[in-house]
Design a protein around this motif. Structure first.
Motif, short mmCIF file in Angstrom:
data_model
loop_
_atom_site.label_atom_id
_atom_site.label_comp_id
_atom_site.label_asym_id
_atom_site.label_seq_id
_atom_site.Cartn_x
_atom_site.Cartn_y
_atom_site.Cartn_z
N SER A 1 2.75 -1.41 -13.34
CA SER A 1 1.80 -1.66 -12.24
C SER A 1 2.65 -0.32 -11.20
O SER A 1 3.75 -1.26 -10.87
CB SER A 1 1.66 -2.88 -11.45
OG SER A 1 1.41 -2.80 -10.55
N VAL B 1 2.85 -1.08 -8.09
CA VAL B 1 3.37 -1.69 -6.93
C VAL B 1 3.47 -2.40 -7.35
O VAL B 1 3.41 -3.63 -8.40
CB VAL B 1 1.77 -1.38 -6.00
CG1 VAL B 1 1.63 -2.88 -5.13
CG2 VAL B 1 0.97 -0.32 -5.88
N GLU C 1 -4.08 -3.34 -4.18
CA GLU C 1 -3.40 -2.34 -4.88
C GLU C 1 -4.77 -0.99 -5.26
O GLU C 1 -4.22 -0.26 -5.21
CB GLU C 1 -2.80 -1.70 -6.72
CG GLU C 1 -2.38 -1.24 -7.52
CD GLU C 1 -1.85 -1.28 -8.46
OE1 GLU C 1 -1.52 -0.83 -9.32
OE2 GLU C 1 -0.98 -3.14 -8.47
N LYS D 1 -6.34 2.73 -3.99
CA LYS D 1 -6.47 4.11 -4.36
C LYS D 1 -7.72 4.25 -3.85
O LYS D 1 -7.88 5.70 -4.56
CB LYS D 1 -7.14 4.12 -6.10
CG LYS D 1 -5.63 3.39 -6.95
CD LYS D 1 -6.08 3.16 -8.44
CE LYS D 1 -5.11 2.16 -8.86
NZ LYS D 1 -5.10 1.90 -10.59
N VAL E 1 -1.55 5.29 -4.48
CA VAL E 1 -0.66 4.71 -6.10
C VAL E 1 -0.64 5.16 -6.79
O VAL E 1 0.78 5.41 -7.43
CB VAL E 1 -1.66 4.09 -6.52
CG1 VAL E 1 -1.63 2.71 -7.52
CG2 VAL E 1 -2.14 2.59 -4.64
#
Length: 162
Positions: A32, A34, A63, A67, A79
């Protein structure tokens, strides 16, 4: 913002240091881009509910919504560019985003902040969070190593060599 070098040579912005232990970028979840919140803060679990219900939004939902925030110069979401270093949602359902830019001299912070506010605070049920704050951070510096595989694919389709 400076686009990645197209000849394969590393430029000044490409000489990014590896994130130090304890920084939001180093504390992320594997796979990920984030982090699971600011270092030392509790993670938010469970599905997001309407902001008016008094619950906190889930980090995965934030998250995904981020985007929709697109870098105005490169046309790739923040992101997948690796510009979001961390997310924390407090008890009042206010999201604090640790973000960086490809260049500290970027004049488009207001555009990115407006897009982030739109993506996170509007929509069905009033949005994911009640408000946002962006904490612009410069360490560790951004570099092409922060771009996700999906972001690299998007940049390649635009003619960048990453």
């Amino acid at each position: 913002m400076t686009p990645p070098a197209t000849n394969g040579a590393a430029g000044p912005a490409d000489a990014a240091a590896t994130p130090a232990a304890g920084t939001p970028a180093a504390d992320g979840v594997a796979g990920s881009p984030v982090a699971d919140g600011v270092a030392g803060s509790p993670a938010v679990d469970g599905p997001a509910e309407a902001a008016s219900s008094g619950s906190r939004a889930a980090l995965a939902d934030i998250e995904e919504a981020m985007k929709d925030v697109v870098d105005p110069e490169l046309g790739i979401n923040v992101v997948d560019l690796g510009l979001v270093y961390g997310v924390h949602v407090d008890d009042q359902n206010v999201a604090t985003l640790d973000m960086t830019l490809t260049s500290a001299a970027c004049p488009l912070t207001d555009v990115i902040e407006d897009q982030a506010r739109q993506a996170l605070t509007t929509g069905p049920g009033g949005g994911l969070v009640d408000d946002i704050r962006i904490n612009w951070v410069w360490l560790p510096p951004w570099g092409p190593d922060k771009i996700t595989d999906e972001g690299r694919d998007q940049l390649r389709s635009l003619g960048f060599n990453v």
